[in-house]
Design a protein around this motif. Structure first.
Motif, mmCIF file in Angstrom:
data_model
loop_
_atom_site.group_PDB
_atom_site.id
_atom_site.type_symbol
_atom_site.label_atom_id
_atom_site.label_comp_id
_atom_site.label_asym_id
_atom_site.label_seq_id
_atom_site.Cartn_x
_atom_site.Cartn_y
_atom_site.Cartn_z
ATOM 1 N N ARG A 103 -25.196 47.199 5.748
ATOM 2 C CA ARG A 103 -24.194 46.517 5.368
ATOM 3 C C ARG A 103 -23.194 47.270 4.409
ATOM 4 N NH1 ARG A 103 -25.878 41.034 5.133
ATOM 5 N NH2 ARG A 103 -23.819 40.533 4.594
ATOM 6 N N ILE A 104 -23.850 48.420 3.921
ATOM 7 C CA ILE A 104 -23.037 49.163 2.813
ATOM 8 C C ILE A 104 -22.908 50.874 3.230
ATOM 9 C CG2 ILE A 104 -23.856 47.563 1.134
ATOM 10 C CD1 ILE A 104 -25.514 49.746 0.019
ATOM 11 N N GLY A 105 -22.030 51.100 2.709
ATOM 12 C CA GLY A 105 -21.682 52.824 2.717
ATOM 13 C C GLY A 105 -21.790 53.384 1.617
ATOM 14 N N VAL A 106 -22.529 54.673 1.540
ATOM 15 C CA VAL A 106 -22.609 55.058 -0.136
ATOM 16 C C VAL A 106 -22.165 56.565 0.363
ATOM 17 C CG1 VAL A 106 -24.356 55.650 -1.777
ATOM 18 C CG2 VAL A 106 -24.602 53.603 -0.546
ATOM 19 N N VAL A 107 -21.521 56.807 -0.934
ATOM 20 C CA VAL A 107 -20.989 58.497 -0.876
ATOM 21 C C VAL A 107 -21.322 58.936 -2.486
ATOM 22 C CG1 VAL A 107 -19.323 60.148 -0.781
ATOM 23 C CG2 VAL A 107 -19.339 58.564 0.867
ATOM 24 N N PHE A 108 -22.144 60.066 -2.379
ATOM 25 C CA PHE A 108 -22.510 60.744 -3.656
ATOM 26 C C PHE A 108 -21.504 61.897 -3.604
ATOM 27 C CE2 PHE A 108 -26.119 58.039 -3.299
ATOM 28 C CZ PHE A 108 -26.214 57.358 -4.445
ATOM 29 N N GLY A 109 -20.823 62.135 -4.726
ATOM 30 C CA GLY A 109 -19.725 63.290 -4.692
ATOM 31 C C GLY A 109 -20.468 64.653 -4.637
ATOM 32 N N GLN A 110 -21.586 64.782 -5.325
ATOM 33 C CA GLN A 110 -22.177 65.818 -5.614
ATOM 34 C C GLN A 110 -23.541 66.232 -4.591
ATOM 35 O OE1 GLN A 110 -22.828 67.229 -9.855
ATOM 36 N NE2 GLN A 110 -21.665 65.447 -10.363
ATOM 37 N N ARG A 111 -23.541 65.272 -3.840
ATOM 38 C CA ARG A 111 -24.485 65.390 -2.696
ATOM 39 C C ARG A 111 -23.970 64.801 -1.272
ATOM 40 N NH1 ARG A 111 -29.587 62.366 -5.605
ATOM 41 N NH2 ARG A 111 -29.512 63.537 -7.794
ATOM 42 N N THR A 112 -24.500 65.505 -0.407
ATOM 43 C CA THR A 112 -24.184 65.316 0.989
ATOM 44 C C THR A 112 -25.128 64.641 1.962
ATOM 45 O OG1 THR A 112 -23.051 66.002 2.995
ATOM 46 C CG2 THR A 112 -24.694 67.498 1.894
ATOM 47 N N THR A 113 -24.971 63.732 2.947
ATOM 48 C CA THR A 113 -25.611 63.034 3.623
ATOM 49 C C THR A 113 -25.534 63.811 4.992
ATOM 50 O OG1 THR A 113 -23.893 61.546 4.406
ATOM 51 C CG2 THR A 113 -25.677 60.728 2.594
ATOM 52 N N LEU A 114 -24.823 64.956 5.184
ATOM 53 C CA LEU A 114 -24.489 65.720 6.391
ATOM 54 C C LEU A 114 -25.566 66.644 6.456
ATOM 55 C CD1 LEU A 114 -20.776 65.905 6.120
ATOM 56 C CD2 LEU A 114 -21.999 64.270 7.337
ATOM 57 N N TRP A 115 -26.000 67.365 7.588
ATOM 58 C CA TRP A 115 -26.886 68.150 7.968
ATOM 59 C C TRP A 115 -26.301 69.492 7.961
ATOM 60 C CZ3 TRP A 115 -27.398 63.657 9.682
ATOM 61 C CH2 TRP A 115 -28.633 62.923 9.608
ATOM 62 N N TRP A 116 -26.731 70.230 7.044
ATOM 63 C CA TRP A 116 -25.978 71.592 6.287
ATOM 64 C C TRP A 116 -25.682 72.518 7.656
ATOM 65 C CZ3 TRP A 116 -23.453 71.318 2.288
ATOM 66 C CH2 TRP A 116 -23.071 72.850 1.519
ATOM 67 N N ASP A 117 -26.706 72.723 8.575
ATOM 68 C CA ASP A 117 -26.395 73.893 9.478
ATOM 69 C C ASP A 117 -25.649 73.295 10.693
ATOM 70 O OD1 ASP A 117 -27.532 76.267 8.069
ATOM 71 O OD2 ASP A 117 -29.484 75.163 8.104
ATOM 72 N N PRO A 119 -22.782 71.600 13.158
ATOM 73 C CA PRO A 119 -21.333 71.086 13.063
ATOM 74 C C PRO A 119 -21.069 69.844 12.673
ATOM 75 C CG PRO A 119 -22.014 72.378 15.201
ATOM 76 C CD PRO A 119 -23.239 71.865 14.424
ATOM 77 N N LEU A 120 -19.904 69.526 12.116
ATOM 78 C CA LEU A 120 -19.465 68.153 11.533
ATOM 79 C C LEU A 120 -19.862 67.064 12.642
ATOM 80 C CD1 LEU A 120 -18.846 66.187 9.320
ATOM 81 C CD2 LEU A 120 -16.334 66.930 9.864
ATOM 82 N N ARG A 121 -19.320 67.344 13.734
ATOM 83 C CA ARG A 121 -19.520 66.536 15.048
ATOM 84 C C ARG A 121 -20.870 65.957 15.150
ATOM 85 N NH1 ARG A 121 -16.072 64.793 19.090
ATOM 86 N NH2 ARG A 121 -14.622 66.347 18.530
ATOM 87 N N ASP A 122 -21.809 67.033 15.029
ATOM 88 C CA ASP A 122 -23.148 66.635 15.499
ATOM 89 C C ASP A 122 -23.886 65.924 14.464
ATOM 90 O OD1 ASP A 122 -22.683 68.270 17.781
ATOM 91 O OD2 ASP A 122 -23.882 69.881 17.222
ATOM 92 N N SER A 123 -23.518 66.028 13.113
ATOM 93 C CA SER A 123 -23.958 65.709 12.043
ATOM 94 C C SER A 123 -23.550 63.875 12.045
ATOM 95 C CB SER A 123 -23.341 66.032 10.688
ATOM 96 O OG SER A 123 -24.273 66.826 10.303
ATOM 97 N N LEU A 124 -22.538 63.669 12.396
ATOM 98 C CA LEU A 124 -22.108 62.445 12.633
ATOM 99 C C LEU A 124 -22.687 61.604 13.815
ATOM 100 C CD1 LEU A 124 -17.984 62.924 11.807
ATOM 101 C CD2 LEU A 124 -19.855 62.032 10.536
#
Length: 336
Positions: A103-117, A119-124
């Motif tokens: 029900r919620i979305g969370v973004v921490f500016g100094q941390r990422t929820t994306l997979w580092w290695d 591509p952005l499309r694959d992380s999403l």
């Protein structure tokens, strides 16, 4: 920036999306030499209470160590309260964390929820599976967010190669792919350049206006507050020091308003009731106001030929800093 589809707007039931009552969180810390350690209880948050109506944009401000991040962690279910109650979207965050995540979305500016290695499309794409978003909904929302946040040029770029601004836009997209009712942002523009900050701020305003998404953010960037927030809460030493709108926050400060007067020609310092001249530069004079601005302006206009007038409010950064500096006995909650 294109419009969001009206059909995606969230309904606005009467109940608040965030309901906090008597919230407290304490930690026990050990101090002193190894063989003579003592234990001390630290009250990171103490008796905090507030509600956030659906569709609002609220800033939650405070210096480092004030308790704002601890509060956010309790709202998102990362920490359990030591006392009091908290409900977000009708759920108890710590006890119903999995249901709340949908029900919620969370973004921490100094941390990422994306997979580092990846591509952005694959992380999403992986994020879609975490939230169990149907493929057709994912494709539609990704297309919308790609256009709104201008992700196209770097969707195939590994996350580790993205600039900070690009990564933040990617994190926002990941937090919004499941169409949350509430977006919690912790320092969303930290370290970003002016252009990136502007892009994210304008996107958040559009998201709130057209989808009705509630936004709760912590930030040290008071430019975020002035551009985004209709209401601000200031927490200091674990307690709410202020809860109201920007105008009320400025009114709580001792810093006076300043009237900048451009006269038709240079003249002696202006003398009127309710104001004092603090600077003169040619035909321009600066008056600090002790009375109603309208009365002072009328008095100045009656006695001088005025070319232009500008009323300057106290700088928001100075106002917040003043709240932090007040003695403990004066930090009681101020409401608009």
């Amino acid at each position: 920036m294109p419009d969001l589809p009206a059909a995606a707007a969230h309904p606005a039931p009467a109940d608040p999306i965030v309901d906090v009552r008597g919230l407290g969180r304490s930690f026990t810390v050990s101090e002193g030499p190894f063989l003579r350690r003592t234990r001390r209880t630290v009250h990171a948050v103490a008796d905090v209470g507030f509600t956030v109506p659906r569709g609002a944009i609220v800033g939650y401000l405070g210096p480092n160590g004030a308790g704002k991040s601890t509060t956010m962690k309790m709202l998102t279910g990362i920490l359990s309260p030591s006392s009091g109650t908290v409900r977000v979207a009708g759920l108890e965050p710590a006890r119903q964390r999995t249901r709340l995540a949908a029900r919620i979305g969370v973004v921490f500016g100094q941390r990422t929820t994306l997979w580092w290695d990846l591509p952005l499309r694959d992380s999403l794409a992986l994020t879609r599976h975490l939230y169990h978003v149907p493929a057709t909904d994912h494709a539609r929302r990704l297309a919308e967010l790609t256009e709104l946040l201008e992700l196209g040029p770097f969707l195939r770029t590994p996350v580790r190669q993205l600039s900070l601004g690009q990564r933040m836009r990617g994190d926002l997209t990941a937090a919004l792919l499941h169409d949350p009712e509430l977006l919690v942002l912790d320092e969303p523009t930290i370290g970003l350049d002016v252009v990136s900050k502007s892009t994210i701020r304008e996107f958040l305003l559009k998201l709130n206006a057209e989808r009705g998404t509630t936004i709760l953010l912590t930030t040290h960037d008071l430019g975020d507050v002035e551009r985004l927030c209709r209401r601000v809460m200031v927490i200091d030493h674990g307690r709410l020091a202020f809860d109201g709108d920007i105008a009320a926050l400025r009114d709580s400060a001792p810093a006076p308003r300043t009237l900048v007067v451009d006269l038709a020609a240079p003249t002696a310092p202006i003398t009127v009731a309710g104001a004092r001249c603090v600077a003169v530069e040619g035909p321009r004079q600066w008056l600090e106001l002790d009375a109603n601005p309208a009365a002072v302006i009328a008095a100045v206009a009656a006695e001088h030929e005025v070319a232009d007038l500008t009323l300057r409010e106290p700088d928001i950064e100075e106002v917040v800093a003043d709240l932090y500096r007040r003695p403990a006995g004066e930090r009681g909650r101020i409401t608009a």
